[in-house]
Design a protein around this motif. Structure first.
Motif, PDB file in Angstrom:
ATOM      1  N   MET A 298     -10.988 -34.252   7.258  1.00 21.37           N
ATOM      2  CA  MET A 298     -12.201 -33.517   6.923  1.00 21.37           C
ATOM      3  C   MET A 298     -11.936 -32.018   6.969  1.00 21.37           C
ATOM      4  O   MET A 298     -10.989 -31.562   7.618  1.00 21.37           O
ATOM      5  N   ALA A 299     -12.781 -31.250   6.305  1.00 20.74           N
ATOM      6  CA  ALA A 299     -12.589 -29.804   6.283  1.00 20.74           C
ATOM      7  C   ALA A 299     -13.916 -29.077   6.097  1.00 20.74           C
ATOM      8  O   ALA A 299     -14.882 -29.644   5.578  1.00 20.74           O
ATOM      9  N   TRP A 300     -13.912 -27.856   6.549  1.00 25.15           N
ATOM     10  CA  TRP A 300     -15.017 -26.924   6.292  1.00 25.15           C
ATOM     11  C   TRP A 300     -14.551 -25.901   5.263  1.00 25.15           C
ATOM     12  O   TRP A 300     -13.413 -25.403   5.336  1.00 25.15           O
ATOM     13  N   PHE A 301     -15.452 -25.574   4.364  1.00 28.69           N
ATOM     14  CA  PHE A 301     -15.202 -24.605   3.316  1.00 28.69           C
ATOM     15  C   PHE A 301     -16.330 -23.574   3.337  1.00 28.69           C
ATOM     16  O   PHE A 301     -17.392 -23.832   3.893  1.00 28.69           O
ATOM     17  N   ARG A 302     -16.081 -22.443   2.691  1.00 30.62           N
ATOM     18  CA  ARG A 302     -17.153 -21.465   2.556  1.00 30.62           C
ATOM     19  C   ARG A 302     -17.017 -20.754   1.217  1.00 30.62           C
ATOM     20  O   ARG A 302     -15.934 -20.681   0.647  1.00 30.62           O
ATOM     21  N   GLN A 303     -18.140 -20.250   0.742  1.00 32.20           N
ATOM     22  CA  GLN A 303     -18.145 -19.512  -0.512  1.00 32.20           C
ATOM     23  C   GLN A 303     -19.123 -18.358  -0.384  1.00 32.20           C
ATOM     24  O   GLN A 303     -20.322 -18.579  -0.189  1.00 32.20           O
ATOM     25  N   ALA A 304     -18.595 -17.157  -0.502  1.00 36.65           N
ATOM     26  CA  ALA A 304     -19.407 -15.948  -0.482  1.00 36.65           C
ATOM     27  C   ALA A 304     -19.788 -15.587  -1.909  1.00 36.65           C
ATOM     28  O   ALA A 304     -19.097 -15.976  -2.860  1.00 36.65           O
ATOM     29  N   PRO A 305     -20.872 -14.834  -2.102  1.00 35.35           N
ATOM     30  CA  PRO A 305     -21.290 -14.458  -3.459  1.00 35.35           C
ATOM     31  C   PRO A 305     -20.172 -13.759  -4.224  1.00 35.35           C
ATOM     32  O   PRO A 305     -19.533 -12.838  -3.706  1.00 35.35           O
ATOM     33  N   GLY A 306     -19.921 -14.230  -5.430  1.00 36.61           N
ATOM     34  CA  GLY A 306     -18.906 -13.617  -6.269  1.00 36.61           C
ATOM     35  C   GLY A 306     -17.477 -13.988  -5.933  1.00 36.61           C
ATOM     36  O   GLY A 306     -16.541 -13.469  -6.545  1.00 36.61           O
ATOM     37  N   LYS A 307     -17.310 -14.881  -4.960  1.00 35.27           N
ATOM     38  CA  LYS A 307     -15.962 -15.277  -4.557  1.00 35.27           C
ATOM     39  C   LYS A 307     -15.766 -16.770  -4.748  1.00 35.27           C
ATOM     40  O   LYS A 307     -16.723 -17.537  -4.837  1.00 35.27           O
TER      41      LYS A 307
ATOM     42  N   THR B 101     -20.090 -13.996   6.445  1.00 38.39           N
ATOM     43  CA  THR B 101     -21.306 -14.343   5.720  1.00 38.39           C
ATOM     44  C   THR B 101     -20.967 -15.126   4.467  1.00 38.39           C
ATOM     45  O   THR B 101     -20.225 -14.655   3.607  1.00 38.39           O
ATOM     46  N   SER B 102     -21.455 -16.348   4.380  1.00 36.48           N
ATOM     47  CA  SER B 102     -21.140 -17.252   3.280  1.00 36.48           C
ATOM     48  C   SER B 102     -22.055 -18.468   3.353  1.00 36.48           C
ATOM     49  O   SER B 102     -22.739 -18.675   4.362  1.00 36.48           O
ATOM     50  N   VAL B 103     -21.994 -19.274   2.328  1.00 38.75           N
ATOM     51  CA  VAL B 103     -22.521 -20.628   2.405  1.00 38.75           C
ATOM     52  C   VAL B 103     -21.373 -21.532   2.844  1.00 38.75           C
ATOM     53  O   VAL B 103     -20.290 -21.490   2.251  1.00 38.75           O
ATOM     54  N   TYR B 104     -21.614 -22.324   3.878  1.00 42.87           N
ATOM     55  CA  TYR B 104     -20.585 -23.179   4.441  1.00 42.87           C
ATOM     56  C   TYR B 104     -20.837 -24.635   4.037  1.00 42.87           C
ATOM     57  O   TYR B 104     -21.975 -25.123   4.090  1.00 42.87           O
ATOM     58  N   TYR B 105     -19.767 -25.288   3.645  1.00 44.61           N
ATOM     59  CA  TYR B 105     -19.810 -26.680   3.206  1.00 44.61           C
ATOM     60  C   TYR B 105     -18.793 -27.502   3.984  1.00 44.61           C
ATOM     61  O   TYR B 105     -17.765 -26.991   4.413  1.00 44.61           O
ATOM     62  N   CYS B 106     -19.079 -28.774   4.119  1.00 42.39           N
ATOM     63  CA  CYS B 106     -18.045 -29.668   4.610  1.00 42.39           C
ATOM     64  C   CYS B 106     -17.752 -30.705   3.532  1.00 42.39           C
ATOM     65  O   CYS B 106     -18.582 -30.992   2.667  1.00 42.39           O
TER      66      CYS B 106
END
Length: 116
Positions: free
Chosen positions: A36-45, A92-97
């Motif tokens: 399993m993993a955690w990911f993140r995505q910041a605006p524009g990235k 600061t980001s949206v975090y997903y697993c």
């Protein structure tokens, strides 16, 4: 497989948050075998991986979070956690697993906002 992350919020720099990710019932019986993993995505990235944990508990982290974030799992609760300490504004980001490597399905994620 779509996993839903929760636990995000607004926190001051230097603070902590704990994210949770509960597996859907469809993978309950096989959850303990998945990496399993955690990911993140910041605006524009682009979305990036920040932490991963193998089925047997081996962990790895991106350089940007190493020493501050801790990934863990509770196979009994079918849940993966991300403990985030010493948060910075750049976290600061949206975090997903997701699974590792990730499936094509992504949950809604949870917003983490760190104020400086």
């Amino acid at each position: 497989v779509q996993l839903q992350a929760s636990g995000g919020g607004l926190v001051q720099a230097g603070g902590s948050l704990r994210l949770s990710c509960a597996a859907p019932r469809s993978i309950f019986s096989v959850f303990r075998g998945y990496d399993m993993a955690w990911f993140r995505q910041a605006p524009g990235k682009e979305r990036e991986s920040v932490a991963s944990i193998t089925w047997n508990g081996r962990t790895s982290y991106s350089d940007s979070v190493k020493g501050r974030f801790t990934i863990s799992r509770d196979n009994g609760k079918k849940t993966v956690y991300l403990q985030m300490n010493s948060l910075k504004s750049e976290d600061t980001s949206v975090y997903y697993c997701n699974l590792d490597p990730p499936s094509n399905e992504w949950g809604q994620g949870t917003q983490v906002t760190v104020s400086s």
